[in-house]
Design a protein around this motif. Structure first.
Motif, PDB file in Angstrom:
ATOM      1  N   GLN A 201     -13.844  14.088  -3.196  1.00 52.95           N
ATOM      2  CA  GLN A 201     -12.613  14.864  -3.364  1.00 52.95           C
ATOM      3  C   GLN A 201     -11.352  14.087  -2.981  1.00 52.95           C
TER       4      GLN A 201
ATOM      5  N   ARG B  46     -19.873  11.838  -7.159  1.00 55.59           N
ATOM      6  CA  ARG B  46     -19.235  11.926  -8.469  1.00 55.59           C
ATOM      7  C   ARG B  46     -19.105  13.377  -8.939  1.00 55.59           C
ATOM      8  N   THR B  47     -20.084  14.210  -8.608  1.00 55.13           N
ATOM      9  CA  THR B  47     -19.985  15.630  -8.959  1.00 55.13           C
ATOM     10  C   THR B  47     -18.815  16.284  -8.229  1.00 55.13           C
TER      11      THR B  47
ATOM     12  N   GLU C 186     -15.525  15.176  -9.842  1.00 52.22           N
ATOM     13  CA  GLU C 186     -15.270  15.869 -11.106  1.00 52.22           C
ATOM     14  C   GLU C 186     -14.839  17.307 -10.862  1.00 52.22           C
TER      15      GLU C 186
ATOM     16  N   ARG D  52     -10.850  15.049 -10.488  1.00 50.10           N
ATOM     17  CA  ARG D  52     -10.638  13.605 -10.427  1.00 50.10           C
ATOM     18  C   ARG D  52     -11.589  12.901 -11.402  1.00 50.10           C
ATOM     19  N   ASP D  53     -11.276  11.662 -11.716  1.00 43.57           N
ATOM     20  CA  ASP D  53     -12.147  10.874 -12.580  1.00 43.57           C
ATOM     21  C   ASP D  53     -13.310  10.343 -11.750  1.00 43.57           C
ATOM     22  N   PRO D  54     -14.519  10.852 -11.944  1.00 39.10           N
ATOM     23  CA  PRO D  54     -15.642  10.421 -11.096  1.00 39.10           C
ATOM     24  C   PRO D  54     -15.980   8.952 -11.248  1.00 39.10           C
TER      25      PRO D  54
END
Length: 384
Positions: free
Chosen positions: A200, A224-225, A228, A232-234
């Motif tokens: 985050q 990454r989840t 997203e 945000r761009d993971p």
């Protein structure tokens, strides 16, 4: 004593522009890093040679942990930055609660400009037991989120008035209204809550030594989840696996110290979370901690016990626990590096070695990468 000037900053020397172009090369192995002064180092002067060697070998990033002895993070980062030109430098990690936010924010700006954009401020949760003993509050996710937001506002030249949040109460915070600094923030993470927080708010994430490959893959997905879900761009986050590396050229004593001793020390201090995230057997940890070899050690296993004791301690540890590392031939170590990328990591920190000790593994990794294309493309590690 601080000199008066415009705002709260010293304006007598304007210095370089607020936005500093990168301009530096990434090195031959931008996807690899190592720690400076790994382990129980007591001579900080050694870092100067280590930083130069890391750069000469083509490593991309030098990570610096912090201990309250001769390993104060900002001092080490400045020293490493002063003797290198291309090597990235990251504190991994210091804690937000050990310094006033103005001190941390100003230190990061200083290092950012000193290194011409090669520095990343790395933060972590630290150790609750230590904070209890020295009288500091335990770190929470809310505090970390709040502290990072304060730093970024100060780096953008904002004045923070009447702040009253999880990171503390501050009537007035300001560095320089002319600042517009883009300083990457790295978060070290073990458990799922911190991994989600990293996704985050952080630019980079450093995982922990002795993660199994499955745990690494799961951690990558968690980060990454969360990124997203936060809009945000993971793919923009750099996720570093931390791999304990001891190739056979270092000998049996090094293997015992750097693997058995180091894992044993982690299990002594905060083994519960490491066992939990890896899905290991808690009873094995309880039995390990209660064993006379451990209770009678008188300190950290990797620092105080004899090689004979370490060999006996190894019998207490399941083989699969120690297998979450890279040992044996340099070729096998290189294959284990590739495993980290297959698990989803963007970079691998080769842990527990001086840069020079990594030479045999880097030589083989060069060929492994050339033949298999296993490494992350260097473009992932270029300046934005």
């Amino acid at each position: 004593m601080n000199e008066p000037g415009r705002g709260m900053a010293d304006r007598h020397n304007e210095g370089p522009p607020a936005v500093i172009p990168g301009g530096h090369r990434s090195g031959e192995f931008p996807e690899l890093g190592c720690y400076g002064l790994a382990g129980h180092a007591t001579d900080p002067y050694a870092l100067l040679g280590e930083a130069r060697t890391a750069e000469e070998l083509g490593l991309g990033t030098l990570f610096l942990s912090e201990r309250f002895n001769t390993k104060e993070a900002f001092t080490l980062a400045a020293a490493a930055g002063a003797v290198t030109t291309d090597l990235r430098i990251c504190t991994a990690a210091t804690n937000h609660n050990t310094r006033h936010p103005l001190v941390t924010a100003a230190g990061a700006v200083t290092l950012h400009r000193l290194t011409r954009g090669r520095y990343s401020l790395g933060l972590g949760r630290g150790f609750d037991a230590l904070f209890d003993v020295i009288g500091l509050p335990r770190i929470t996710s809310a505090q970390l989120r709040d502290a990072v937001d304060i730093y970024r506002r100060l780096w953008r030249g904002e004045t923070v008035l009447g702040h009253d949040g999880p990171a503390g109460h501050y009537p007035l915070l300001q560095l320089d209204p002319a600042y517009d600094e883009n300083i990457p923030v790295t978060l070290t993470a073990i458990g799922p809550a911190t991994l989600r927080l990293a996704g985050q708010i952080a630019d980079s994430v450093v995982l922990h030594t002795f993660f199994t490959d499955d745990t690494t893959a799961r951690a990558v997905r968690t980060v990454r989840t969360a990124a997203e879900a936060a809009g945000r761009d993971p793919a923009a986050l750099r996720i570093w696996s931390v791999l304990a590396v001891v190739d056979e050229s270092q000998g049996e004593l090094a293997r015992l110290r750097k693997l058995v001793g180091r894992l044993g020390t982690y299990l002594q201090g905060y083994g519960d979370i490491l066992v939990r995230v890896n899905g290991w057997d808690q009873q094995v940890l309880d039995d390990f901690r209660a064993h006379p070899l451990v209770t009678g050690a008188g300190g950290a296993l990797d620092a105080v016990v004899s090689p004979e004791t370490l060999a006996a301690v190894e019998e207490l540890l399941p083989t699969e626990w120690l297998a979450a590392s890279a040992t044996g031939t340099a070729a096998h170590c290189a294959a284990r590096i590739a495993d980290q990328f297959r698990a989803g990591a963007d970079g691998v920190v080769l842990h527990g070695n001086t840069p020079a000790e990594l030479t045999p593994v880097l030589r083989v990794w060069r060929e492994h990468r050339r033949n298999s294309g296993a490494a992350v493309p260097p473009s992932r590690f270029t300046e934005k």
